[in-house]
Design a protein around this motif. Sequence first.
Motif: not given
Length: 83
Positions: A18-25
């Motif tokens: 469970f991680v901070p979302d750093q995806e492009p979207d």
Amino acid sequence: MSGGHRPRSVIRYENWVFVPDQEPDAEPIMYAMQCAVCDEQSAASIDYTEGHAWALRHSGRNPSHHPYRELVTRPWRCWMRGW
């Protein structure tokens, strides 16, 4: 059951992260300030200084309102970790 066979269960364990979302979207991180006296709050913004400016204006209009809370909305994401 015929033949004396019992049903069998197969359990598969997976590792998740469970991680901070750093995806492009990913949604942007949003900041707001909330008055701890009356619970009024600034609009959420990607610029944290907008909430700070709101708190200063709010204190100017309400001289007894000194404590504030920073409200941060940070997107997170669950990932199944591969082996």
